[in-house]
Design an enzyme around this catalytic site. Structure first.
Site, PDB file in Angstrom:
ATOM      1  N   LYS A 108       0.820  -1.219   0.000  1.00 34.88           N
ATOM      2  CA  LYS A 108       0.000   0.000   0.000  1.00 34.88           C
ATOM      3  C   LYS A 108       0.851   1.265   0.000  1.00 34.88           C
ATOM      4  CE  LYS A 108      -4.209  -1.862   2.120  1.00 34.88           C
ATOM      5  NZ  LYS A 108      -5.111  -1.858   3.298  1.00 34.88           N
TER       6      LYS A 108
ATOM      7  N   HIS B  31      -2.388 -12.895  -0.139  1.00 37.60           N
ATOM      8  CA  HIS B  31      -3.441 -12.812   0.875  1.00 37.60           C
ATOM      9  C   HIS B  31      -4.787 -12.354   0.324  1.00 37.60           C
ATOM     10  CE1 HIS B  31      -2.166  -8.565   0.979  1.00 37.60           C
ATOM     11  NE2 HIS B  31      -3.269  -8.281   1.651  1.00 37.60           N
TER      12      HIS B  31
ATOM     13  N   ASP C 154      -6.847 -11.780   7.910  1.00 41.86           N
ATOM     14  CA  ASP C 154      -7.002 -10.384   7.496  1.00 41.86           C
ATOM     15  C   ASP C 154      -8.477 -10.006   7.345  1.00 41.86           C
ATOM     16  OD1 ASP C 154      -6.188  -7.834   6.623  1.00 41.86           O
ATOM     17  OD2 ASP C 154      -6.284  -8.460   4.528  1.00 41.86           O
TER      18      ASP C 154
END
Length: 516
Positions: free
Chosen positions: A380, A431, A460
């Site tokens: 990110k 993920h 997550d």
């Protein structure tokens, strides 16, 4: 002879086994003979005998089958007085093979007694069978029986000491080989306890040395128990002052204050030592014998060597803790930039550790994942703030950009040869993959997705749904559970999903611990 011995009263096994509170456990002696008179006479001759402060507890078997049952129920038998001819001419010899080969019991001492030496000639039996003594019943006077028992018990005691040393060394070696595992300090201190028990001969058992005690280290002013044995085994990670009786803790404080070791109450020992990095460690044992000057010298030498090992372990733990803090700080910085809770990465790290252990990963591998998990969204860093923090729904083009963050994260991490960063690279890349193949960025499916990615996906999403986000409020627990049930085998690995749902209380406790 028969009439006289039948008139005698002998203590039952239960009576023999009853001991005063401070009485050391008796040596267990198994008599295997099909003649009741042999049992009675043996008990009469040896009934009041004590060796190294311990009496004898007699167990009886009148056939090979009975002997097997008694042996199975009493693995700590020290000596067997064994007849050769019982239900068959070679019952005793068959039992020897059963004990040594089928039971793999090399500790018990076997004294073969026979009234028919022609059935089992001494020269052949001693060579072909793993026995420790051979006696003809006609030559076995009371004195010779006593001598044979003393010799067998002395050997049994020596073997027990050697075995306790071996077990302690195995644990220390295991800790040395796995020095970077989270539990290596605990394993090492457990081995230290075992070794010290062996050195001081604190054996309450004829085969393996045992005692109650613990090893503790000074952690910010409080001594925390790292390893325990006996009744202190359940108190690992507890503070000493919350566990030991007040009178013992008073001696504990005295030892720490004076930086010295103490032996008190005739059976309690506190060993204090300070390592070169100024870490303080204390070992406490109870049930001890009076220590000789030689014992104290051995303990001092032992502690001097252990201090060096503790220094190395403390240094390793400091490196590991520093590494963990750096990774967590990096993960929290990323989450802060996306205006999400910093504790998200801490919770995901704990979730993935729990999922990994329950899935069957080793302690070392699950711990590696716990350290790597905070970097799952490192990609990110490459996403513009205007997209990352948009409160409303993303446009198709913006969604395409946000979906590049797994690949960006993988590119950042993939060049490293460190196991931690290699694991983080896998988690970062996979993920957001889905079990049914509908995820991104690679469209992997089923077990084609690395187990690290499958574990991270559940961890997550579970935390994301349970938390407020800039674009939506947190979901209620019932809705989260319903979502995972609906997506089992679609978005999420079915087995990993089952672990989450079946252990929900465990995950909610982690969430409460790291709430916010």
């Amino acid at each position: 002879m028969t009439e006289n011995t039948e008139d005698l009263l002998f203590a039952s096994d239960e009576e023999t086994a009853r001991l005063a509170p401070d009485e050391p456990a008796a040596w267990k002696v198994l008599i295997v003979d099909d003649e009741a008179e042999v049992h009675n006479v043996t008990r009469l001759v040896l009934g009041g005998f004590r060796y190294r402060g311990r009496g004898l507890q007699f167990l009886s078997a009148y056939s090979g089958a009975e002997a097997k049952a008694v042996l199975a129920a009493n693995p700590d038998i020290a000596v067997i007085l064994l007849d050769v001819v019982m239900e068959e001419n070679d019952t005793g010899l068959k039992l020897v093979k059963y004990i040594r080969e089928d039971m793999d019991n090399r500790f018990v001492r076997i004294i073969l007694r026979t009234g028919q030496p022609g059935q089992a000639p001494e020269e052949r039996v001693i060579v072909e069978y793993d026995i420790n003594d051979y006696k003809e019943k006609t030559e076995l006077t009371a004195q010779k029986l006593l001598t044979a028992i003393v010799s067998a018990l002395r050997t049994s005691s020596d073997i027990a000491t050697i075995e306790a040393n071996r077990l302690g060394l195995e644990k220390i070696i295991e800790a040395s080989e796995n020095i970077f595992e989270l539990q290596s300090m605990e394993k090492f201190t457990t081995g230290v306890l075992s070794q010290l028990v062996s050195i001081l001969e604190l054996n309450k058992n004829a085969i393996v040395c045992q005692a109650s005690g613990f090893a503790a280290v000074n952690d910010k002013g409080h001594f925390s128990i790292l390893a325990g044995t006996g009744e202190y085994q359940p108190f690992v990670r507890k503070h000493v002052e919350d566990v030991v009786p007040p009178e013992v803790y008073a001696h504990f404080e005295q030892a720490v204050k004076n930086r010295t070791s103490l032996f008190f109450d005739g059976k309690r020992y506190i060993g204090y030592f300070r390592s070169q990095n100024d870490s303080e460690s204390v070992i406490y044992l109870e049930g001890a014998k009076a220590l000789t000057e030689l014992d104290l010298q051995l303990v001092e030498i032992f502690f001097a060597n252990v201090s060096i090992a503790f220094d190395n372990l403390h240094l390793n733990k400091e490196v590991e803790d520093t590494q963990r803090e750096i990774v967590l700080t990096l993960g929290e910085t990323i989450e802060w930039r996306s205006q999400e809770t910093g504790n998200h990465v801490r919770r995901v790290a704990e979730y993935i550790y729990i999922l990994g252990r329950k899935h069957g990963l080793s302690e070392a591998e699950a711990t590696l994942l716990r350290l790597a998990a905070p970097m799952h969204d490192v990609g990110k860093l490459g996403i513009p703030d205007v997209i990352l923090n948009k409160p409303g729904e993303l446009s198709p083009d913006e969604m395409t950009v946000i979906r590049t963050h797994p690949t960006i994260g993988h590119e950042i991490l993939k060049a490293s040869h460190r196991e931690l960063l290699k694991a983080a690279a896998i988690i970062s890349l996979q993920h957001h993959e889905r079990y049914d193949g509908g995820g991104y960025p690679l469209g992997l499916s089923g077990e084609g997705i690395h187990i690290y990615g499958r574990l991270a996906a559940v961890a997550d999403v579970f935390d994301a749904l349970m938390s407020d986000r800039i674009y939506r409020p947190a979901w209620p627990l019932e809705q989260v559970v319903a979502h995972f049930k609906a997506e089992r085998g679609k978005h999420f690995d079915p087995h990993v999903t089952d672990i989450l749902l079946n252990s929900l209380d465990t995950f909610l406790k982690v969430r409460e611990l790291y709430k916010g």
